[in-house]
Design an enzyme around this catalytic site. Structure first.
Site, PDB file in Angstrom:
ATOM      1  N   ASP A  69      82.183 141.780  86.841  1.00 18.52           N
ATOM      2  CA  ASP A  69      82.321 140.646  87.754  1.00 18.52           C
ATOM      3  C   ASP A  69      82.298 139.363  86.920  1.00 18.52           C
ATOM      4  OD1 ASP A  69      82.293 139.310  90.344  1.00 18.52           O
ATOM      5  OD2 ASP A  69      80.247 138.762  89.835  1.00 18.52           O
ATOM      6  N   THR A 102      86.859 135.865  90.669  1.00 22.79           N
ATOM      7  CA  THR A 102      86.145 135.038  89.674  1.00 22.79           C
ATOM      8  C   THR A 102      86.671 135.262  88.263  1.00 22.79           C
ATOM      9  OG1 THR A 102      84.472 136.777  89.640  1.00 22.79           O
ATOM     10  CG2 THR A 102      84.009 134.869  90.994  1.00 22.79           C
ATOM     11  N   THR A 103      87.179 136.473  87.991  1.00 21.37           N
ATOM     12  CA  THR A 103      87.744 136.745  86.650  1.00 21.37           C
ATOM     13  C   THR A 103      89.129 136.111  86.538  1.00 21.37           C
ATOM     14  OG1 THR A 103      86.590 138.857  86.731  1.00 21.37           O
ATOM     15  CG2 THR A 103      88.210 138.579  84.998  1.00 21.37           C
ATOM     16  N   ASP A 408      81.174 141.083  97.059  1.00 17.79           N
ATOM     17  CA  ASP A 408      82.587 140.670  96.981  1.00 17.79           C
ATOM     18  C   ASP A 408      83.374 141.176  98.195  1.00 17.79           C
ATOM     19  OD1 ASP A 408      81.913 139.551  94.635  1.00 17.79           O
ATOM     20  OD2 ASP A 408      83.314 140.637  93.370  1.00 17.79           O
TER      21      ASP A 408
END
Length: 543
Positions: A69, A102-103, A408
């Site tokens: 994550d 988020t990545t 998520d």
């Protein structure tokens, strides 16, 4: 360091202790900033997509975290550089607002910085680059709106939501159970969602984990799970149609605020004191159990949940008066129990009335494995709008990573309830935006067209990273998918990471939320603009 001179030619100091400071100016400062931003982006690049690698991070205390994550990786990394910290905050803001992607947002920001470095070396002014990026981001966001699709879902038709959550979970460590976990996440969100206002309060969903069992044993409980047991081993382990008194006052005799000393010189005095104390407890227990019968016939608590503890004597009395009790329950859990059972938290015994009791169809204690671990289930509540996701796993790290994955998935389901537009994943949206932005660059006659083209190239870095992480030939795969999109005018062709035999993401059921993808482009562009506008870095020198 440049010095300033007065009218007599004498140098004077502008910055305090300037001989102890390091200063980077102009292009050197921008290149240093871009290099540090790209370094952070490279770390996360290998974690992108369903075949992305995990990172193992060790804290100074020796705690180990294994995750892919993006927000968690950057949060746990001890980043020292100020520009790198901007990218950490970028990932965090994507996590707070959207919860997923988020990545990807950091990979996109790193690609934009890499492209801007080439433009700066050609002599294009950073402000013109920033303006070009801003124009390109607007074009990309509008194009995403055009290629997005809306889908209908309802209380009885949750399949579209489940499929989108499965896409989110496919890149996590838990992808072998993605179907069951996605269903659990969607059912939890639908249980607490207000569909009229299109709003979801995720605070009503409690995520609890316990080591042991296997990932497939993860379950959704329509009620509250408390990591406590009955205060006395002989109390009943199952209570049906429970009426729950939720207390935040201690179950013990009152203590004077001042320092005091009691002298007891005879047995009679001791017995009197003990009797007085016992009588006090008796009154408290009776107050909970039957004190309400004066108003209503046979209305009293059948279970006491207390925030504070009580000593052995109180425990013994409660057991003898057939009033089961649970002690040391946390404040957050008390609030959730109160919401679920429709009860009121009572701060003083005197205020306990029948209307303030919570109601639950079943309260049961459950033991796990061969250990003496027990937990309390509060189920079939009057208000089922508080639920618990109970995660099982082989070790603590698996459970922590599953909690992050479930978070998520919950956020994705919430975003879809707020805005039910989706775009297709697998890099198809980025490739489509890249083609659109590239075509739009020809309509801009100024220097900005170079920056707009560079933005289109940066968008290609996401599908390229997906192909690279899946073990495919990145450039060859990307160019074939891109040519297929242009030839067929099909915006749904993406990278076939799972070797499913088709590039059409509609057939593979790979969806992403529209607002998540738009937010990625907005946030990455804003951060890159901020970094490009820095042309002077003054920092204390290292001794």
């Amino acid at each position: 360091m440049a010095l300033a001179f007065d009218e007599f030619g004498r140098p004077f100091v502008i910055i305090k202790e300037q001989d102890q400071k390091v200063r980077l100016r102009g292009l050197d400062a921008q290149k240093a900033n871009i290099a540090s931003g790209m370094a952070v982006s490279r770390i996360l690049r290998t974690s992108l997509g369903p075949k992305g690698m995990d990172k193992m991070l060790q804290s100074p205390d020796g705690d180990v975290t294994i995750t892919n994550d993006g927000a968690t990786i950057l949060e746990k990394m001890d980043v020292d550089n100020q520009i790198a910290k901007l990218l950490v905050e970028l990932s965090r803001s994507q996590d707070y607002e959207i919860g997923d992607g988020t990545t990807g947002v950091v990979v996109l920001a790193g690609a934009l910085l890499e492209q801007s470095q080439k433009l700066l070396e050609r002599g294009i002014h950073p402000i013109r680059v920033a303006e070009g990026y801003e124009t390109a981001s607007r074009i990309a966001v509008e194009h995403l709106e055009k290629i997005s699709q809306k889908f209908d879902f309802g209380v009885n038709n949750i399949e579209p939501l489940v499929r989108t959550c499965m896409t989110t979970l496919s890149s996590k460590i838990v992808n072998r159970c993605k179907r069951s976990l996605a269903e659990i996440a969607v059912k939890a969100v639908m249980a607490v969602a207000d569909l009229e206002r299109r709003d979801v309060n995720l605070d009503l969903i409690k995520v609890e984990g316990k080591v042991g069992g296997k990932l497939e044993d993860t379950e959704l409980i329509h009620g509250i799970l408390v990591d406590k047991e009955m205060s006395h081993p002989q109390m009943p382990k199952q209570i049906e149609d429970a009426k729950i008194a939720i207390l935040t006052c201690p179950f013990e005799p009152p203590k004077p605020k001042t320092k005091h000393k009691v002298d007891i010189d005879t047995v009679e005095k001791f017995q009197t004191l003990r009797k007085q104390e016992q009588q006090y407890f008796d009154v408290m227990v009776q107050k909970c159990k039957v004190g309400c019968r004066l108003l209503y016939e046979d209305v009293g608590a059948t279970l006491v949940i207390c925030q504070w503890g009580f000593d052995d004597e109180a425990n013994h009395l409660l057991m003898h008066r057939n009033l089961p009790a649970v002690r040391w329950v946390g404040g957050v859990e008390l609030e959730l129990i109160a919401i679920a059972t429709g009860g009121r938290i009572v701060p003083r015994f005197q205020e306990l009335t029948p209307e303030k009791l919570g109601k639950a169809g079943l309260v049961r204690e459950k033991a796990f494995g061969t250990t003496k671990d027990r937990m309390l289930y509060v189920e079939h509540c009057a208000n089922s709008r508080a639920v618990t996701i109970f995660i099982r796993g082989g070790n603590k790290m698996i459970i922590e990573e599953t909690k992050r994955s479930i978070h998520d998935a919950l956020c994705v389901a919430r975003n879809l309830i707020r805005n039910n537009s989706i775009v297709y994943g697998g890099g198809s949206a980025e490739i489509s935006c890249s083609v659109c932005v590239e075509a739009a660059a020809d309509k801009h006659p100024g220097v900005e067209q170079y920056a707009i083209r560079a933005f289109a190239d940066a968008l290609d870095s996401v599908p390229m990273a997906l192909a690279e992480n899946s073990g495919l030939q990145p450039i060859e795969t990307l160019s074939s998918v891109k040519s297929q999109q242009i030839k067929e005018n099909n915006h749904y062709c993406g990278i076939d990471c799972n070797d499913a035999g088709t590039n059409d993401m509609r057939e593979q059921n790979v969806f992403e939320t529209l607002i998540g993808k738009q937010q990625q482009i907005f946030l990455a562009t804003q951060v890159v603009k901020m970094i490009l506008k820095i042309d002077d870095v003054i920092s204390p020198s290292e001794y």
